[in-house]
Structure formats: C-alpha cells, structure tokens
Design a protein around this motif. Structure first.
Motif, mmCIF file in Angstrom:
data_model
loop_
_atom_site.group_PDB
_atom_site.id
_atom_site.type_symbol
_atom_site.label_atom_id
_atom_site.label_comp_id
_atom_site.label_asym_id
_atom_site.label_seq_id
_atom_site.Cartn_x
_atom_site.Cartn_y
_atom_site.Cartn_z
ATOM 1 N N ASN A 383 0.776 -1.311 0.064
ATOM 2 C CA ASN A 383 0.111 -0.034 0.039
ATOM 3 C C ASN A 383 0.751 1.350 0.188
ATOM 4 N N SER A 384 1.829 1.100 0.862
ATOM 5 C CA SER A 384 2.809 2.493 0.875
ATOM 6 C C SER A 384 3.403 2.740 -0.516
ATOM 7 N N LEU A 385 4.002 1.623 -1.072
ATOM 8 C CA LEU A 385 4.701 1.716 -2.332
ATOM 9 C C LEU A 385 3.769 2.423 -3.314
ATOM 10 N N PHE A 386 2.602 1.919 -3.254
ATOM 11 C CA PHE A 386 1.358 2.456 -4.277
ATOM 12 C C PHE A 386 1.277 3.855 -3.830
ATOM 13 N N GLY A 387 1.043 4.291 -2.630
ATOM 14 C CA GLY A 387 0.730 5.594 -2.285
ATOM 15 C C GLY A 387 1.858 6.448 -2.694
ATOM 16 N N LEU A 388 3.061 6.127 -2.606
ATOM 17 C CA LEU A 388 4.067 7.091 -2.965
ATOM 18 C C LEU A 388 4.221 7.345 -4.527
ATOM 19 N N LEU A 389 4.203 6.240 -5.281
ATOM 20 C CA LEU A 389 4.363 6.303 -6.538
ATOM 21 C C LEU A 389 2.995 7.017 -7.266
ATOM 22 N N CYS A 390 1.848 6.956 -6.691
ATOM 23 C CA CYS A 390 0.764 7.623 -7.128
ATOM 24 C C CYS A 390 0.026 8.761 -6.363
ATOM 25 N N TRP A 391 0.939 9.283 -5.657
ATOM 26 C CA TRP A 391 0.529 10.392 -4.722
ATOM 27 C C TRP A 391 -0.198 11.510 -5.560
ATOM 28 N N GLU A 392 0.265 11.879 -6.542
ATOM 29 C CA GLU A 392 -0.473 13.088 -7.352
ATOM 30 C C GLU A 392 -1.726 12.586 -7.959
ATOM 31 N N ALA A 393 -1.865 11.454 -8.091
ATOM 32 C CA ALA A 393 -3.160 10.770 -8.474
ATOM 33 C C ALA A 393 -4.221 10.601 -7.427
ATOM 34 N N VAL A 394 -3.829 10.197 -6.377
ATOM 35 C CA VAL A 394 -4.552 10.138 -5.154
ATOM 36 C C VAL A 394 -5.120 11.620 -4.692
ATOM 37 N N ALA A 396 -5.179 14.148 -6.500
ATOM 38 C CA ALA A 396 -5.567 15.121 -7.647
ATOM 39 C C ALA A 396 -7.005 16.043 -7.450
ATOM 40 N N PRO A 397 -7.009 17.218 -7.572
ATOM 41 C CA PRO A 397 -8.035 18.158 -7.023
ATOM 42 C C PRO A 397 -9.354 17.969 -7.995
ATOM 43 N N VAL A 398 -9.817 16.640 -8.056
ATOM 44 C CA VAL A 398 -11.199 16.283 -8.641
ATOM 45 C C VAL A 398 -12.184 16.838 -7.912
ATOM 46 N N THR A 424 -6.456 9.171 -16.111
ATOM 47 C CA THR A 424 -5.231 9.598 -17.191
ATOM 48 C C THR A 424 -4.014 9.851 -15.821
ATOM 49 N N GLU A 425 -4.546 10.529 -14.731
ATOM 50 C CA GLU A 425 -3.415 10.448 -13.571
ATOM 51 C C GLU A 425 -2.818 9.363 -13.104
ATOM 52 N N PHE A 426 -3.518 8.339 -12.878
ATOM 53 C CA PHE A 426 -3.011 6.944 -12.554
ATOM 54 C C PHE A 426 -2.278 6.424 -13.665
ATOM 55 N N ALA A 427 -2.774 6.518 -15.087
ATOM 56 C CA ALA A 427 -1.957 5.838 -16.038
ATOM 57 C C ALA A 427 -0.528 6.540 -16.206
ATOM 58 N N ARG A 428 -0.593 7.656 -15.741
ATOM 59 C CA ARG A 428 0.705 8.383 -15.992
ATOM 60 C C ARG A 428 1.724 7.922 -14.800
ATOM 61 N N CYS A 429 1.002 7.592 -13.856
ATOM 62 C CA CYS A 429 1.920 7.311 -12.586
ATOM 63 C C CYS A 429 2.508 5.803 -12.855
ATOM 64 N N LEU A 430 1.541 4.887 -13.474
ATOM 65 C CA LEU A 430 1.974 3.453 -13.393
ATOM 66 C C LEU A 430 2.888 3.350 -14.683
ATOM 67 N N ALA A 431 2.850 4.518 -15.528
ATOM 68 C CA ALA A 431 3.709 4.238 -16.565
ATOM 69 C C ALA A 431 5.162 4.180 -16.502
ATOM 70 N N GLN A 432 5.290 4.909 -15.042
ATOM 71 C CA GLN A 432 6.690 4.867 -14.923
ATOM 72 C C GLN A 432 7.332 3.582 -14.357
#
Length: 581
Positions: A383-394, A396-398, A424-432
């Motif tokens: 969970n922590s690794l996911f949260g750190l990689l996808c911080w911007e997506a989580v 995001a000011p939706v 889009t935000e999650f795809a950008r994070c996971l593409a890394q």
C-alpha cells in the motif's frame, strides 16, 4: 506552524477561520439561525467568544463554572452573560439524576444524598441505579444541592455548532481540534487546491438527509427492543435523498440493519433489508439468509445469478463455496469444479515463547538472517509503495474529492468510479513502472511528503532501509500487478496481504509469507491475495506454526502435505502464467 509561544486564543482564531470558510462556501445553504450565529458571534465580547469555543471543544453540553477556569476568559459567569442573552447558553438548566451524577464527585453525592440507605462502599454506578427510580424529575442544581457555590452552563447552541462542523468537515467524527493538531504538527495534511465552490453538500436537503441518516445510525447502535429495528429500517428508507454520496451512506446503514436482524434471527426482516440494499455483500447475505430459512431453491437461483455476474472477487469466492452445498441440499448432481489455485504451505515447529509474543514475530525472527532479512509488513508495504508512486493521482483536485484542508485522502476513495475519474493521472503514474523512473518518484515522495496523512502510506512502518530493500528486490512487473489489483477494488484489496516479506538483496529477489498460528485459518481476503500472487508467478507461501510442546497439528500437517504435493504438480503452470502476465 505556531510560534514557540502560541497565542492563548489560538483556538478562537481557528474557529473564526472555520466560520469565514463556511460563510464563503455555504452562504446559500445556511438557515436563518445559522446566518444569525455567523453575524452575532463576531460582535460578542472577546471573553464570551473564547468561553463558548472552549465549551464547544470539550465533551458534552453541560459544564460547572468551577471547571471552566481559563486565564483569557476570566470569570465564566460574567463571560456567559452575553451568551445567555442570545439564548446560546442556559445559565441554570434543569438536571436529571444522570446529569447530576456525571457532574458531581463522589463526596458531593454522599453529602447530597446523605439520607439515602446506600452503602458508602458501593460504586458510583450502583448509587445511580438505586437512586434513579426515586428521582425521575429534572431539577436545577440549587434544588439538588442548596449549599453549592457552583453554577451550571448548558450550551444550547451545541446542535447548531454541530451542523456547522458537519458543513465544514463533511462528517461529525472530526472536530475543531483538527486546527490545533495541524498547527502543532501532530497531523500534517497534503495541500490540495480547493476551489471556493468545493463543498461536501450541494443543497440544504443534503444536510438534513445526512443528519437524518446519522440519527438512524445512532438509533441502530442504541436499539435494544426487537420492534425498534423495524422502525429504524422504516426511518432509514423514508429519508428523501438526491445525492449519490448520501445514497452510499444509506446503503451502508441498511447493510448494518440487515446484519443486526440476522443476529436476532429476524430472517424476514433481514431479507427485506438486503433486497433493498446496494451495499457490497448484500446479495451474498441474502443467499445465506435464504439458506438459513431452508429456502434452498431460492438461494440457489440467486447464487447462480451471482455466479454469472459477480459484483466483485469477494462475492465470487463466497458463491463458489455456497453453490456445492446448496446443490447437495437439493439433491442435485455435483458440478465439475475448476481446481483452485494451489497455495504453497509449509509447517514450521518453533519453541513456544516464554512471554506473550505474536506468532508473526516469532516466524520473522526464525527466518531472518543477515543475507536474507525479514520484515513484518502485512498490508503496509505494498500500500505504501502504491501511495508514494501514485501520490499525485490520489491527491488530484478532482471535483467533490476535497472540500476542507484536513482530509487524509479524497472523499470518494471507495466510490466505484474513483479510478475512472482519475484514469489519466493513474496511467501517468503507473507508466513509470515501464520507463524505470518509478524508483526516483517513490524516493522523492518518501522524502518530500514524509509524515503527511495518506490513506495508503504507513509512515510508522516504512523506513528508508525497508524502502530501498523493497525497490531493489521487488520487480516493477510485480508492483504493477499489485497496484492494478488495488485499483480494481480499493475497499476490499487494501487488506489481506501476507504478513512477512523476505529479501535476498544480493540476488535481488523476495518472498511473501503469510503466517498462521495453531488453530488459525486463512481469511477470505488473504486467500484471494495469495491465489492472485500464485496465479501470476509471485513467490508466496503460507507458514503454519506449531509449538514444540506437543500441541495438536494433525489437520495442519495434512493441509501442508497436500498443498506441497499439489504445488509441485502445478509449478510449471504457475510459472507460465506469471511470465505471460
């Protein structure tokens, strides 16, 4: 952050900040009394404002003036006078016997009820039980105790203040102390751009519906009479709601009512509730209730329907267990069942610890070596690794996700469209994970976001050593698979991950280990995660522990022997599945 010497009125300033926030965002939703409060509060004397906020931040609505000692407030009686003129505080409220006991010390009660035939060694609660029947009326404090020099203040404005708190936070479990805790650095929150139009409630009817649902929740928690459960169900169903978020809250409440009905064996009510409930798991509970009522044909029909279109993995798993049992009950031929993914299991015999010691720690210490360190992580690492990689997506000011500065995460975290609204935000994070830049992002967020509240990152467990070891040994392909499954169902899949992770840094590989002590069994969500890992060729196993003092383990040994043989037989298939994934 506050200075080294904070203002003694910090709490008042924070409360006034919240009122300004509400005036900006909710002016059109406030009723006449709330508008009057926002207009009158700034005109009060400073000590009166301070006293009111002090009381609002404390537990309860009734206070003794002798216990309201604040230097910046001064005399609480004098400070309360302007509040009493407005009707916000009652300076001499009637007290029930229960309220009197809550406000009084044991010695005071012994003096007040000196003529009562009660043992002085009796507990305070026993006194109250005996005296409650004799004193059913409410009285002013002076009528209870003519010798008291004290005075009672009842905060009559408290329900209005709760409504304002609800508007600000979108819930009632947070309170005005959030400002203080944030200023002191106890809790730190991510800064999210929140537009002036962002708010939890769109219209006044939403506020009233939330409060009505809250009242039903409290009634369910307090329900003691069998008949009261039906009234709670009827009240919950009767609330007019035109808001998807509130409908979700109602569905959760209905599910709770159904569970309560099951515990009381009110099967007809449970079925009625579950039929009208959209909360995940309600359909599966209907099947179980139908089975309990010996309505096996109806249960089979519903289970067959769920088998074709399960709402999630959890339902699919439970239906797979239920169907064979129902078919046997109806004397129908058994259907050929696909063999489930075989989870490798080992049996480990350890010396029983002299002191109480978690079995997971015992296995960790047994397996741990300098060349292959073992960490107890359970749900925290992935969970922590996911949260750190996808911080911007989580974060995001939706729209509708953030509406005040003290949110641990987005309000729609468990909504069915959480991922879709940020695809889009999650795809950008996971593409890394494909480009190889994911490690830099994770480490950067670990350093820059340290301590900030997150629904995924466990700062107390995630050390720099563990983080670097994980990034060295966990393949990007496996991270992608874990993160993909998390996003498919955050509510169900954030838990159930194996207890331990074992690393071989020199070989850049790892193993996940689920630990089960004597008599312990795999939970459903644990089984789903383990099968997922096996299916995708990830190194995972279950370690069943027995103590060397002769505790019975025959069933465990049989399970381990069977699973080891089957795991050997299916290892080639699993490896192929992992490679294709």
């Amino acid at each position: 952050m506050l200075t080294d010497v904070p203002s003694p009125l910090y709490y008042l300033h924070n409360f006034e900040r919240a009122l300004a926030w509400l005036a900006q965002r909710y002016d059109d939703l406030l009723d006449a009394t709330e508008h009057a409060f926002l207009a009158e509060f700034p005109r009060l004397p400073l000590n009166s404002r301070a006293l009111l906020v002090r009381m609002l931040m404390r537990k309860g609505m009734i206070f003794r003036t002798s216990r309201l000692t604040y230097e910046e407030v001064g005399c609480p009686v004098a400070a309360a006078a302007p509040l009493a003129v407005l009707g916000w505080v009652d300076p001499d409220p009637p007290l029930t016997i229960d309220a009197l006991f809550a406000l009084s010390t044991r010695s005071e009660l012994q003096r007040i009820f000196s003529d009562a035939d009660i043992s002085k060694s009796a507990r305070k609660s026993e006194w109250l039980d005996l005296l409650r029947a004799r004193h059913t009326d409410a009285r002013r404090l002076v009528d209870w105790d003519a010798d008291t020099p004290d005075q009672i203040l009842h905060v009559a404005i408290a329900p209005l203040a709760d409504r304002l708190k609800l508007l600000f936070f979108g819930n009632l479990h947070q309170d005005w102390s959030e400002f203080v805790l944030a200023d002191l650095g106890v809790y730190q929150y991510e800064t999210v751009s929140i537009a002036p139009s962002a708010r939890a409630f769109r219209q006044r009817a939403d506020v009233e519906a939330w409060l009505a649902l809250h009242a039903c929740r409290e009634a369910l928690d307090a329900a003691e009479e069998v008949d009261s459960l039906e009234s709670v169900f009827a009240a919950t169903r009767s609330i007019e709601i035109d808001n998807a978020w509130l409908e979700t809250r109602r569905a959760k409440l209905l599910f709770g009512i159904g569970q309560c009905a099951e515990r009381r064996h009110q099967w007809d009510l449970a079925l009625t509730v579950y039929e009208r409930c959209t909360w995940p798991g309600a359909r599966q509970r209907r099947m179980r209730v139908l089975e309990r009522c010996d309505r096996f044909g109806d249960a089979l029909a519903l289970a067959s329907e769920a088998e074709l279109a399960p709402e999630n993995e959890a339902e699919s798993q439970r239906v797979a267990r239920l169907l064979p049992r129902l078919r046997r009950r109806l004397q129908l031929p058994a259907l050929r069942v696909e063999r489930a993914c075989v989870i490798p299991r080992d049996l480990l015999t350890l010396s029983r610890p002299e002191e109480p010691f978690a079995v997971e720690y015992a296995v960790r210490d047994h397996l741990d070596t300098p060349s292959a360190p073992v960490y107890y992580v359970e749900n925290t690492l992935i969970n922590s690794l996911f949260g750190l990689l996808c911080w911007e997506a989580v974060f995001a000011p939706v729209s509708g996700a953030f509406f005040h500065p003290f949110q641990r995460g987005p309000a729609d975290l468990h909504a069915p469209d959480f991922h879709a609204r940020r695809a889009t935000e999650f795809a950008r994070c996971l593409a890394q994970l494909d480009s190889g830049t994911y490690r830099t992002t994770i480490v950067d967020h670990f350093e820059r976001k340290a301590g900030l509240q997150s629904p995924f990152v466990f700062w107390g467990i995630l050390t720099r050593e563990l983080l670097e070891m994980a990034l060295d040994c966990l393949p990007a392909a496996h991270l992608r698979l874990w993160f993909k499954r998390l996003l498919e169902d955050i509510r169900e899949n954030r838990s159930g991950l194996p207890d331990l992770v074992r690393f071989w840094p020199d070989e850049r590989r790892y193993e996940l280990v689920e630990v089960k002590g004597p008599g312990d069994r795999l939970q459903d969500n644990q089984t789903r995660w383990l099968e997922y890992c096996v299916l995708h060729g990830m190194p995972v196993r279950v370690v069943d522990v027995r103590w060397d003092d002769g505790e019975e383990t025959g069933e465990i040994e049989a399970s381990c022997a069977t699973s080891t043989a089957e795991a050997t037989h299916s290892s080639a298939t699993d490896s192929t599945a992992g490679a294709s994934a």
